[in-house]
Design a protein around this motif. Sequence first.
Motif, PDB file in Angstrom:
ATOM      1  N   LYS A 210       0.827  -1.213   0.000  1.00 14.16           N
ATOM      2  CA  LYS A 210       0.000   0.000   0.000  1.00 14.16           C
ATOM      3  C   LYS A 210       0.858   1.258   0.000  1.00 14.16           C
ATOM      4  O   LYS A 210       1.743   1.424   0.843  1.00 14.16           O
ATOM      5  N   THR A 211       0.579   2.121  -0.965  1.00 18.92           N
ATOM      6  CA  THR A 211       1.212   3.433  -1.020  1.00 18.92           C
ATOM      7  C   THR A 211       0.122   4.466  -1.285  1.00 18.92           C
ATOM      8  O   THR A 211      -0.722   4.294  -2.169  1.00 18.92           O
ATOM      9  N   HIS A 212       0.146   5.563  -0.493  1.00 11.98           N
ATOM     10  CA  HIS A 212      -0.861   6.608  -0.603  1.00 11.98           C
ATOM     11  C   HIS A 212      -0.224   7.897  -1.116  1.00 11.98           C
ATOM     12  O   HIS A 212       0.994   8.087  -1.034  1.00 11.98           O
ATOM     13  N   LEU A 213      -1.054   8.799  -1.592  1.00 14.08           N
ATOM     14  CA  LEU A 213      -0.547  10.077  -2.093  1.00 14.08           C
ATOM     15  C   LEU A 213       0.185  10.849  -0.997  1.00 14.08           C
ATOM     16  O   LEU A 213       1.199  11.507  -1.262  1.00 14.08           O
ATOM     17  N   VAL A 214      -0.307  10.744   0.220  1.00 12.37           N
ATOM     18  CA  VAL A 214       0.333  11.468   1.321  1.00 12.37           C
ATOM     19  C   VAL A 214       1.767  10.996   1.545  1.00 12.37           C
ATOM     20  O   VAL A 214       2.614  11.757   2.040  1.00 12.37           O
ATOM     21  N   ASP A 215       2.064   9.754   1.163  1.00 11.38           N
ATOM     22  CA  ASP A 215       3.439   9.259   1.291  1.00 11.38           C
ATOM     23  C   ASP A 215       4.382  10.048   0.385  1.00 11.38           C
ATOM     24  O   ASP A 215       5.515  10.360   0.767  1.00 11.38           O
ATOM     25  N   TYR A 216       3.913  10.365  -0.819  1.00  9.12           N
ATOM     26  CA  TYR A 216       4.713  11.184  -1.734  1.00  9.12           C
ATOM     27  C   TYR A 216       4.859  12.600  -1.177  1.00  9.12           C
ATOM     28  O   TYR A 216       5.943  13.195  -1.225  1.00  9.12           O
ATOM     29  N   VAL A 217       3.759  13.142  -0.665  1.00  8.99           N
ATOM     30  CA  VAL A 217       3.775  14.499  -0.130  1.00  8.99           C
ATOM     31  C   VAL A 217       4.777  14.615   1.019  1.00  8.99           C
ATOM     32  O   VAL A 217       5.580  15.562   1.084  1.00  8.99           O
ATOM     33  N   ALA A 225      13.366  15.693  -7.746  1.00 10.45           N
ATOM     34  CA  ALA A 225      13.242  16.082  -9.150  1.00 10.45           C
ATOM     35  C   ALA A 225      12.251  15.224  -9.920  1.00 10.45           C
ATOM     36  O   ALA A 225      11.905  15.553 -11.052  1.00 10.45           O
ATOM     37  N   MET A 226      11.780  14.116  -9.293  1.00  8.94           N
ATOM     38  CA  MET A 226      10.986  13.187 -10.091  1.00  8.94           C
ATOM     39  C   MET A 226      10.097  12.310  -9.229  1.00  8.94           C
ATOM     40  O   MET A 226      10.484  11.888  -8.132  1.00  8.94           O
ATOM     41  N   PHE A 227       8.890  12.047  -9.765  1.00  8.68           N
ATOM     42  CA  PHE A 227       8.055  10.953  -9.284  1.00  8.68           C
ATOM     43  C   PHE A 227       8.218   9.824 -10.291  1.00  8.68           C
ATOM     44  O   PHE A 227       7.863   9.965 -11.470  1.00  8.68           O
ATOM     45  N   LEU A 228       8.770   8.707  -9.855  1.00  7.11           N
ATOM     46  CA  LEU A 228       8.992   7.563 -10.734  1.00  7.11           C
ATOM     47  C   LEU A 228       7.896   6.531 -10.514  1.00  7.11           C
ATOM     48  O   LEU A 228       7.700   6.043  -9.393  1.00  7.11           O
ATOM     49  N   LYS A 229       7.186   6.209 -11.577  1.00  2.57           N
ATOM     50  CA  LYS A 229       6.125   5.201 -11.537  1.00  2.57           C
ATOM     51  C   LYS A 229       6.586   4.003 -12.351  1.00  2.57           C
ATOM     52  O   LYS A 229       6.920   4.141 -13.537  1.00  2.57           O
ATOM     53  N   GLU A 242      -3.039  -0.968  -2.535  1.00  2.00           N
ATOM     54  CA  GLU A 242      -3.410   0.361  -2.997  1.00  2.00           C
ATOM     55  C   GLU A 242      -2.175   1.036  -3.571  1.00  2.00           C
ATOM     56  O   GLU A 242      -1.071   0.888  -3.046  1.00  2.00           O
ATOM     57  N   SER A 243      -2.365   1.763  -4.658  1.00  2.00           N
ATOM     58  CA  SER A 243      -1.260   2.500  -5.267  1.00  2.00           C
ATOM     59  C   SER A 243      -1.772   3.851  -5.756  1.00  2.00           C
ATOM     60  O   SER A 243      -2.973   4.086  -5.823  1.00  2.00           O
ATOM     61  N   VAL A 244      -0.849   4.733  -6.088  1.00  2.00           N
ATOM     62  CA  VAL A 244      -1.193   6.080  -6.535  1.00  2.00           C
ATOM     63  C   VAL A 244      -1.138   6.130  -8.052  1.00  2.00           C
ATOM     64  O   VAL A 244      -0.137   5.730  -8.658  1.00  2.00           O
ATOM     65  N   GLY A 245      -2.195   6.602  -8.671  1.00  2.00           N
ATOM     66  CA  GLY A 245      -2.267   6.639 -10.124  1.00  2.00           C
ATOM     67  C   GLY A 245      -1.518   7.809 -10.723  1.00  2.00           C
ATOM     68  O   GLY A 245      -1.097   8.752 -10.030  1.00  2.00           O
ATOM     69  N   LEU A 246      -1.362   7.754 -12.047  1.00  2.00           N
ATOM     70  CA  LEU A 246      -0.612   8.787 -12.752  1.00  2.00           C
ATOM     71  C   LEU A 246      -1.288  10.160 -12.652  1.00  2.00           C
ATOM     72  O   LEU A 246      -0.616  11.185 -12.508  1.00  2.00           O
ATOM     73  N   LEU A 247      -2.625  10.199 -12.745  1.00  2.00           N
ATOM     74  CA  LEU A 247      -3.331  11.476 -12.661  1.00  2.00           C
ATOM     75  C   LEU A 247      -3.100  12.153 -11.312  1.00  2.00           C
ATOM     76  O   LEU A 247      -2.906  13.377 -11.240  1.00  2.00           O
ATOM     77  N   GLU A 248      -3.107  11.357 -10.245  1.00  2.00           N
ATOM     78  CA  GLU A 248      -2.848  11.912  -8.914  1.00  2.00           C
ATOM     79  C   GLU A 248      -1.428  12.466  -8.818  1.00  2.00           C
ATOM     80  O   GLU A 248      -1.206  13.548  -8.259  1.00  2.00           O
ATOM     81  N   LEU A 249      -0.474  11.729  -9.360  1.00  2.00           N
ATOM     82  CA  LEU A 249       0.907  12.205  -9.338  1.00  2.00           C
ATOM     83  C   LEU A 249       1.063  13.463 -10.187  1.00  2.00           C
ATOM     84  O   LEU A 249       1.831  14.371  -9.838  1.00  2.00           O
ATOM     85  N   LYS A 300      -1.676  10.759 -22.027  1.00  2.00           N
ATOM     86  CA  LYS A 300      -2.860  11.570 -21.740  1.00  2.00           C
ATOM     87  C   LYS A 300      -3.034  11.820 -20.242  1.00  2.00           C
ATOM     88  O   LYS A 300      -3.611  12.829 -19.834  1.00  2.00           O
ATOM     89  N   ALA A 301      -2.550  10.896 -19.424  1.00  2.00           N
ATOM     90  CA  ALA A 301      -2.649  11.057 -17.968  1.00  2.00           C
ATOM     91  C   ALA A 301      -1.711  12.138 -17.444  1.00  2.00           C
ATOM     92  O   ALA A 301      -1.804  12.517 -16.272  1.00  2.00           O
ATOM     93  N   GLY A 302      -0.810  12.613 -18.317  1.00  2.00           N
ATOM     94  CA  GLY A 302       0.037  13.731 -17.931  1.00  2.00           C
ATOM     95  C   GLY A 302       1.477  13.398 -17.630  1.00  2.00           C
ATOM     96  O   GLY A 302       2.195  14.217 -17.052  1.00  2.00           O
TER      97      GLY A 302
END
Length: 389
Positions: A210-217, A225-229, A242-249, A300-302
């Motif tokens: 499980k990884t949440h968006l708050v973990d990245y924050v 310099a980078m979010f690596l997916k 649970e994982s964090v999607g590209l749109l959220e990143l 397209k997800a950015g």
Amino acid sequence: MKRQDGNVSLNQILRQLPQTDEVMNEPILKSMDRILPHNVILLCARQAIDDQRKQLLDGAVEQVDAALLADRALTLCLQYLEPSLKRVINATGIIIHTNLGRSPLAAEAVDAVLQVAGNYSTLEYDLKSLSRGSRHDHLEHLICLLTGAEAALAVNNNAAAVLLVLNEFASGHGAIVSRGELVEIGGSFRIPDIMALSRADMIEVGTTNKTHLVDYVNALTENVAMFLKVHPSNYRMVGFTESVGLLELRHLADRVNEERRRKGGNGGDVLVYEDQGSGTLLHLDCFGDYAEPTVTESVKAGCDLVSFSGDKLLGGAQAGIIVGKAPLVARLKKNPLMRAIRLDKMTIAALEATLRLYLSPDLALERIPTLRMLVEPVEKTRERAEKLA
């Protein structure tokens, strides 16, 4: 020094070995003089003797003679007369089999390779301007058309693509990656090892499942310099995950970058980079929920950059393809690593021909062997198998 039976000394064992001249004078080896150079035959004879010496010392054999060694040397000689890389029949049931060369090429790709392999070509020559061109130009416009990306680049495999991107944009800086995506794939290729080689500072977040968006924050610093997916191409985690999607990143990166620009910092933007691994240009509906995401979907997800393989689901030659924002791809083209990992003319020819088939999705599904086999109805496969049986 005694053997286990205590009666035969080491020297007595080794005296059984014939001299090299004795082995070379055996008729079966002398006949090879008409086929192979003398030094090659001599090398094989010495290797046969060395191998036999090891077996004698290990107690694996009791005695040996020149004729036997000549026969073994002959076997070694014959290996020089036939290719090691051979065509085989894939009866494993695995379509994209790394040990068997991954994806077989379409007939169009094979023809394209033959055209340039034995002839001069326009590898780095522009026929329109009659001046020096770039080898990147043969593929970039096709890849962009098929993925919707601004720019594209191809290198010799996806591991090289990952290394190049990390080295250019995260060397000496932080790259945040979920612990659940620190994968190892075939050949002991590990994401942490590639990150270390690129000199990126790997920042692990979340847990295995499980990884949440708050973990990245919470892991963000000015040095990031980078979010690596990383797409786990060859395994799946199901259940309590649970994982964090590209749109959220993408949204998080935009907020961070806006804040950095507002503060007037010199850290640069945080990039969103996805290593898709296999990568596919077509959504294969036959796999339902297990269908791989397409490169276009990631663009397209950015994602600022996406990399993927050319010889897996794409069905082409071995390559690592990078797509993304034009200024970023332009920087990658100037990276010194490019000289070491660029594509050769035959790979470019095969990949270009394969990409052209994708201009018509129906034609790609029909003409690219990997796609044709993946989407073929079970009934058709069974009919062919019964005919073969």
